[in-house]
Design an enzyme around this catalytic site. Structure first.
Site, PDB file in Angstrom:
ATOM      1  N   ASP A 189     -22.393 -26.951 -13.990  1.00 18.58           N
ATOM      2  CA  ASP A 189     -20.876 -26.742 -14.589  1.00 18.58           C
ATOM      3  C   ASP A 189     -21.154 -25.548 -15.638  1.00 18.58           C
ATOM      4  O   ASP A 189     -21.940 -25.234 -16.477  1.00 18.58           O
ATOM      5  CB  ASP A 189     -20.540 -28.216 -15.049  1.00 18.58           C
ATOM      6  N   ASN A 195     -14.710 -31.069  -4.675  1.00 20.17           N
ATOM      7  CA  ASN A 195     -14.385 -29.709  -4.662  1.00 20.17           C
ATOM      8  C   ASN A 195     -13.847 -29.504  -3.451  1.00 20.17           C
ATOM      9  O   ASN A 195     -13.886 -27.996  -3.036  1.00 20.17           O
ATOM     10  CB  ASN A 195     -15.963 -29.289  -5.084  1.00 20.17           C
TER      11      ASN A 195
END
Length: 246
Positions: free
Chosen positions: A21, A69
């Site tokens: 991340d 996503n």
């Protein structure tokens, strides 16, 4: 003594999973486009994979692209898919040189045709490698995975292939994307966020969680070593007491 020498090779986790991340925020801090962050993140992937193989970690799973996503801006998603194809082509030599087998988990049929074909090509080329298994979680969502397991088992129960009384953890494990992998021992998340984000919810039931503020493009070998040292200093009781372990 440097960090690497502090790691006990006989106490390595069998399975390390990483939520990579912070690529976008890394780029934003530097006044760059988000895609530049993703491109720099691939360097951390290479370094982490090579360091893990060198240490002797047998299974490494990387959260590369979640089902959520797909909701990102279309241009960013397209760029990520192109970067995936480029990275697979570029890194196949690294996988072969380090005797690493590539696997992928998730709704892979949702990937663009070119990305899917390149992924399957690398998986096929590395299928006989034995030193380490690198698994990419692509178009992956743990809740979706668990829902699919329930659907599969429901059909088998309906068709008298399996009895409800015989359904246990081992049966569920055999129907997961990760059916050939051990449970996760250590889950690492970069960027300072402290959540699981729908990643391997079943498989991390007894994993040690390690959170670092470092954005993924800045995650290097020594950061992996720090996470492993922290892991090895923890007491893993699995429901038992400390006295029972000793």
């Amino acid at each position: 003594m440097d960090l690497k020498d502090q790691i006990h090779k006989d106490l390595l986790p069998k399975h390390v999973a990483i939520i990579m991340d912070g690529n976008g925020r890394w780029a934003k801090q530097k006044g760059l486009m988000r895609v530049i962050g993703h491109e720099n993140g691939t360097k951390s992937v290479r370094e982490t994979v090579e360091a893990s193989a060198e240490l002797g970690i047998k299974n490494l799973t990387l959260y590369a692209f979640s089902t959520e996503n797909w909701r990102r801006p279309k241009l960013e998603v397209q760029t990520l898919m192109k970067l995936l194809v480029k990275s697979l082509k570029k890194e196949i030599k690294t996988l072969q040189d380090n005797n690493i087998r590539l696997l992928a988990i998730g709704a892979l049929s949702d990937l663009p045709k070119k990305a899917y074909e390149e992924l399957q090509y690398v998986i096929e080329k590395t299928k006989n490698n034995e030193h380490m298994t690198l698994t990419l979680a692509l178009s992956y969502g743990s809740r979706e995975e668990i829902v699919n397991v329930i659907k599969e088992l429901s059909v088998k129960v309906k068709n008298n292939i399996i009895s409800p009384e015989n359904i246990d953890e081992s049966i569920i494990n055999k129907h997961l994307y990760t059916q050939n992998l051990p449970d996760v021992d250590l889950l690492i998340r970069t960027s300072g966020e402290q959540r699981i984000s729908n990643f391997l919810l079943w498989q991390i039931a007894y994993a040690e969680l390690y959170f670092t503020d470092i954005f993924w493009p800045d995650f290097k070998k020594h950061n992996l070593y720090e996470a492993l040292i922290d892991y090895q200093n923890r007491e893993r009781r699995f429901g038992k007491t400390s006295e029972q372990l000793t």
